[in-house]
Design an enzyme around this catalytic site. Sequence first.
Site, short mmCIF file in Angstrom:
data_model
loop_
_atom_site.label_atom_id
_atom_site.label_comp_id
_atom_site.label_asym_id
_atom_site.label_seq_id
_atom_site.Cartn_x
_atom_site.Cartn_y
_atom_site.Cartn_z
N LYS A 1 6.99 -11.88 9.65
CA LYS A 1 7.60 -10.37 10.79
C LYS A 1 8.23 -9.64 9.60
CE LYS A 1 9.24 -10.04 15.27
NZ LYS A 1 10.29 -10.97 16.63
N CYS B 1 4.76 -8.85 17.16
CA CYS B 1 6.00 -8.24 17.87
C CYS B 1 6.88 -6.87 18.41
CB CYS B 1 6.95 -9.74 18.60
SG CYS B 1 7.82 -9.52 20.45
N GLU C 1 2.79 -15.16 18.78
CA GLU C 1 3.86 -14.69 18.43
C GLU C 1 3.83 -16.36 18.56
OE1 GLU C 1 7.46 -13.00 18.77
OE2 GLU C 1 8.05 -12.81 17.22
O1 LIG Z 1 12.11 -16.46 18.46
C1 LIG Z 1 10.73 -17.32 19.54
O2 LIG Z 1 11.05 -17.92 19.46
C2 LIG Z 1 10.01 -15.73 19.03
N1 LIG Z 1 10.64 -14.71 18.16
C3 LIG Z 1 10.67 -13.96 19.50
O3 LIG Z 1 10.48 -14.77 20.63
C4 LIG Z 1 11.06 -12.66 19.31
C5 LIG Z 1 12.09 -12.50 18.70
S1 LIG Z 1 13.05 -13.64 19.03
N2 LIG Z 1 10.46 -11.55 20.42
C6 LIG Z 1 10.83 -10.42 19.48
O4 LIG Z 1 10.60 -10.34 18.94
C7 LIG Z 1 10.42 -9.88 21.15
C8 LIG Z 1 10.66 -8.08 20.78
C9 LIG Z 1 10.44 -7.49 22.38
O5 LIG Z 1 11.33 -8.70 23.57
C10 LIG Z 1 11.23 -6.14 22.16
O6 LIG Z 1 10.63 -5.30 21.51
O7 LIG Z 1 11.31 -6.32 23.43
#
Ligand SMILES: O=C(O)CNC(=O)[C@H](CS)NC(=O)CCC(=O)C(=O)O
Length: 278
Positions: free
Chosen positions: A114, A155, A40
């Site tokens: 997503k 993710c 991702e």
């Molecule tokens: O924003 C960005 O740069 C890229 N996207 C992410 O890092 C995303 C959204 S903040 N991260 C997750 O979905 C982590 C999920 C997770 O850690 C869990 O389900 O515990």
Amino acid sequence: MRAALIQLNSGDDPEVNLPITQGFVADAAKAGAGFVLTPEATNCVSTSRTWQNQVLHHEAEDPTLAALCAQARELKIWLLIGSLALKTDDQDGRFANRSFLIGPDGEIIARYDKIHMFDVNVSATETYRESQGFRPGNSAVVADTAYGRLGLSICYDLRFPHLYQALAQAGAQILTVPAAFSAVTGGAHWMPLLRARAIENGCYVLAPAQTGTHQARRGKQRRTFGHSVAISPWGEILSDGETRPGVNVFEIDSDEVATARRRVPSLSHIRPFDGPDA
Ligand SMILES: O=C(O)CNC(=O)[C@H](CS)NC(=O)CCC(=O)C(=O)O
């Protein structure tokens, strides 16, 4: 058939991240992988919307996407770009968090936005509000490759098992879960959730991940969990990228899907039921 997971420590500058990604993709192909997967946010891990507005592009003009399509064509490989952060034409200015499947002649075979947004307080000091910056998708996606039928996800989607069951019922044999899992939740939840998705659906689970502390010119530095893993349809861990950026090679045998499902045919035992009434 050989495949490879690429583990990255992407910072917030796409121009810095691209050559590093290309180097690992080239290494993976040299090691014999015909299917290569990146995590991702391959192009940009950032918490600053202001910064992202400066450095991100629309899909049609995105230099990372163009370069990786060209590289897939040169190397004649299947490439899953786990996701790119991209500008959209949305009124509210939100970005898309979009996964791309690229075929060996360099064209885009499938896209997936997503669905589930990470709006979570993982600790007293660490909170995420992905939906403020990103617009969620509404459609599940499967796509056929030489390695089998893929079911795409990203993710935080990992925590919604009905998505994977729908993908498996649509014929998916390989579930892709590119991630930037938080270091805090990763230690507790990453591995058991991935193994459960593989076991309950009789699918390979391929989960290329971001790792380490991410360089940020603007906004907060983020820490991710790493441990890119490939898991067999029986639930065995075939490779684990630990916490360093790099390439991990493993073998996919689509017969393993049928074998696991013959041993435990739970996917064919799904039944509708009434209630419970709340
Ligand atoms: O924003 C960005 O740069 C890229 N996207 C992410 O890092 C995303 C959204 S903040 N991260 C997750 O979905 C982590 C999920 C997770 O850690 C869990 O389900 O515990």
